[in-house]
Design a protein around this motif. Structure first.
Motif, mmCIF file in Angstrom:
data_model
loop_
_atom_site.group_PDB
_atom_site.id
_atom_site.type_symbol
_atom_site.label_atom_id
_atom_site.label_comp_id
_atom_site.label_asym_id
_atom_site.label_seq_id
_atom_site.Cartn_x
_atom_site.Cartn_y
_atom_site.Cartn_z
ATOM 1 N N SER A 1 0.813 -1.217 0.000
ATOM 2 C CA SER A 1 0.000 0.000 0.000
ATOM 3 C C SER A 1 0.847 1.268 0.000
ATOM 4 N N ASP A 2 2.108 1.160 0.369
ATOM 5 C CA ASP A 2 2.998 2.330 0.351
ATOM 6 C C ASP A 2 4.390 1.870 -0.072
ATOM 7 N N MET A 3 4.580 1.760 -1.369
ATOM 8 C CA MET A 3 5.835 1.233 -1.905
ATOM 9 C C MET A 3 7.021 2.147 -1.605
ATOM 10 N N LEU A 4 6.794 3.449 -1.506
ATOM 11 C CA LEU A 4 7.886 4.361 -1.166
ATOM 12 C C LEU A 4 8.386 4.073 0.244
ATOM 13 N N GLU A 5 7.461 3.888 1.163
ATOM 14 C CA GLU A 5 7.830 3.560 2.536
ATOM 15 C C GLU A 5 8.522 2.199 2.610
ATOM 16 N N THR A 6 8.088 1.258 1.790
ATOM 17 C CA THR A 6 8.721 -0.058 1.754
ATOM 18 C C THR A 6 10.157 0.054 1.259
ATOM 19 N N ARG A 7 10.397 0.897 0.275
ATOM 20 C CA ARG A 7 11.780 1.136 -0.179
ATOM 21 C C ARG A 7 12.631 1.710 0.945
ATOM 22 N N ALA B 1 4.931 -8.738 -2.803
ATOM 23 C CA ALA B 1 4.324 -9.702 -3.733
ATOM 24 C C ALA B 1 4.508 -11.126 -3.224
ATOM 25 N N LEU B 2 5.710 -11.443 -2.747
ATOM 26 C CA LEU B 2 5.979 -12.772 -2.192
ATOM 27 C C LEU B 2 5.106 -13.025 -0.971
ATOM 28 N N GLU B 3 5.012 -12.053 -0.086
ATOM 29 C CA GLU B 3 4.222 -12.225 1.126
ATOM 30 C C GLU B 3 2.746 -12.453 0.810
ATOM 31 N N ILE B 4 2.206 -11.676 -0.098
ATOM 32 C CA ILE B 4 0.792 -11.846 -0.458
ATOM 33 C C ILE B 4 0.570 -13.196 -1.132
ATOM 34 N N LEU B 5 1.472 -13.595 -2.015
ATOM 35 C CA LEU B 5 1.364 -14.903 -2.676
ATOM 36 C C LEU B 5 1.408 -16.028 -1.645
ATOM 37 N N LEU B 6 2.367 -15.981 -0.729
ATOM 38 C CA LEU B 6 2.433 -16.992 0.331
ATOM 39 C C LEU B 6 1.124 -17.036 1.109
ATOM 40 N N GLY B 7 0.620 -15.861 1.472
ATOM 41 C CA GLY B 7 -0.616 -15.791 2.252
ATOM 42 C C GLY B 7 -1.804 -16.395 1.532
ATOM 43 N N VAL B 8 -1.958 -16.083 0.270
ATOM 44 C CA VAL B 8 -3.099 -16.604 -0.499
ATOM 45 C C VAL B 8 -2.987 -18.116 -0.660
ATOM 46 N N LEU B 9 -1.793 -18.603 -0.994
ATOM 47 C CA LEU B 9 -1.614 -20.051 -1.164
ATOM 48 C C LEU B 9 -1.853 -20.791 0.154
ATOM 49 N N LEU B 10 -1.393 -20.227 1.261
ATOM 50 C CA LEU B 10 -1.657 -20.846 2.564
ATOM 51 C C LEU B 10 -3.136 -20.781 2.922
ATOM 52 N N LEU B 11 -3.773 -19.670 2.639
ATOM 53 C CA LEU B 11 -5.201 -19.540 2.928
ATOM 54 C C LEU B 11 -6.000 -20.610 2.198
ATOM 55 N N LEU B 12 -5.634 -20.845 0.954
ATOM 56 C CA LEU B 12 -6.331 -21.851 0.157
ATOM 57 C C LEU B 12 -5.882 -23.278 0.480
ATOM 58 N N GLY B 13 -4.732 -23.417 1.111
ATOM 59 C CA GLY B 13 -4.227 -24.752 1.440
ATOM 60 C C GLY B 13 -3.564 -25.427 0.263
ATOM 61 N N ILE B 14 -2.847 -24.656 -0.541
ATOM 62 C CA ILE B 14 -2.160 -25.201 -1.712
ATOM 63 C C ILE B 14 -0.682 -25.350 -1.385
ATOM 64 N N LYS B 15 -0.173 -26.579 -1.540
ATOM 65 C CA LYS B 15 1.244 -26.880 -1.277
ATOM 66 C C LYS B 15 1.653 -26.436 0.130
ATOM 67 N N ASN B 16 0.881 -26.868 1.113
ATOM 68 C CA ASN B 16 1.118 -26.447 2.495
ATOM 69 C C ASN B 16 2.558 -26.629 2.953
ATOM 70 N N ARG B 17 3.110 -27.821 2.703
ATOM 71 C CA ARG B 17 4.473 -28.080 3.183
ATOM 72 C C ARG B 17 5.453 -27.100 2.555
ATOM 73 N N VAL C 1 13.797 -5.375 -4.606
ATOM 74 C CA VAL C 1 13.466 -6.117 -3.388
ATOM 75 C C VAL C 1 12.212 -5.534 -2.741
ATOM 76 N N ALA C 2 12.105 -4.218 -2.726
ATOM 77 C CA ALA C 2 10.930 -3.568 -2.148
ATOM 78 C C ALA C 2 9.660 -3.907 -2.923
ATOM 79 N N PHE C 3 9.779 -4.185 -4.198
ATOM 80 C CA PHE C 3 8.627 -4.592 -5.009
ATOM 81 C C PHE C 3 8.315 -6.071 -4.812
ATOM 82 N N MET C 4 9.353 -6.901 -4.805
ATOM 83 C CA MET C 4 9.143 -8.353 -4.738
ATOM 84 C C MET C 4 8.701 -8.833 -3.358
ATOM 85 N N LEU C 5 9.153 -8.186 -2.299
ATOM 86 C CA LEU C 5 8.834 -8.651 -0.950
ATOM 87 C C LEU C 5 7.337 -8.658 -0.659
#
Length: 166
Positions: A36-42, A65-81, A59-63
């Motif tokens: 929500s605030d990419m400048l602050e993330t940088r 994105a990675l966190e949201i992707l991990l969260g969505v996949l965990l929420l759905l229960g995809i590839k839990n391990r 890194v500020a862009f990818m971090l």
């Protein structure tokens, strides 16, 4: 693996579900706040003073994105391990970054849930609490990596039944 999972049933499946949902919430919230605030993330990424300036925006862009992707996949229960293992590795990296900032005498806000950058109020207790928090999150990730089968998943291979087996 089925034998190890069956050793913790039925309560272990619910602990795994709780771990999965807690991790999903952590990743989605922290990633969304960063996004929500990419400048602050940088600013937060730069504050750790470990990356060359040219790498900070990537890194500020990818971090987030990675966190949201991990969260969505965990929420759905995809590839839990696998998601749990990646989560544990990311938490370990976060801990290393916090420790190195603390050891080098940097006074920063970790930026873990948005914000970041110089923080005059950062002290030993600040760093210890951030490390303790990330270690607690890592415990959830390690549990889920060891016992990845949970009820209420999208992926059939990660699912356990809701009822107790005889």
């Amino acid at each position: 693996m089925a034998d190890r999972d069956s050793a913790v049933r039925p309560w272990g499946n619910w602990v795994s579900l709780l771990a999965r949902l807690v991790l999903a919430a952590i990743w989605i919230v922290s990633g969304s706040l960063k996004a929500s605030d990419m400048l602050e993330t940088r600013v937060a990424v730069r504050a750790y003073q470990v990356l060359p300036d040219w790498a900070v925006p990537s890194v500020a862009f990818m971090l987030p994105a990675l966190e949201i992707l991990l969260g969505v996949l965990l929420l759905l229960g995809i590839k839990n391990r696998w998601m749990a293992i990646v989560s544990a590795v990311v938490f370990a990296l976060f801990i290393v970054m916090i420790v190195q900032a603390w050891a080098r005498g940097l006074q920063i806000d970790c930026g873990c849930f948005g914000g970041g950058g110089y923080d005059a109020s950062a002290n030993n207790l600040t760093y210890l609490s951030e490390i303790a928090r990330d270690l607690a999150f890592m415990v959830f990730a390690v549990w889920l990596a060891c016992f990845p089968h949970t009820p209420l998943t999208v992926e059939p291979g990660s699912r356990t039944p809701l009822r107790r087996r005889p």
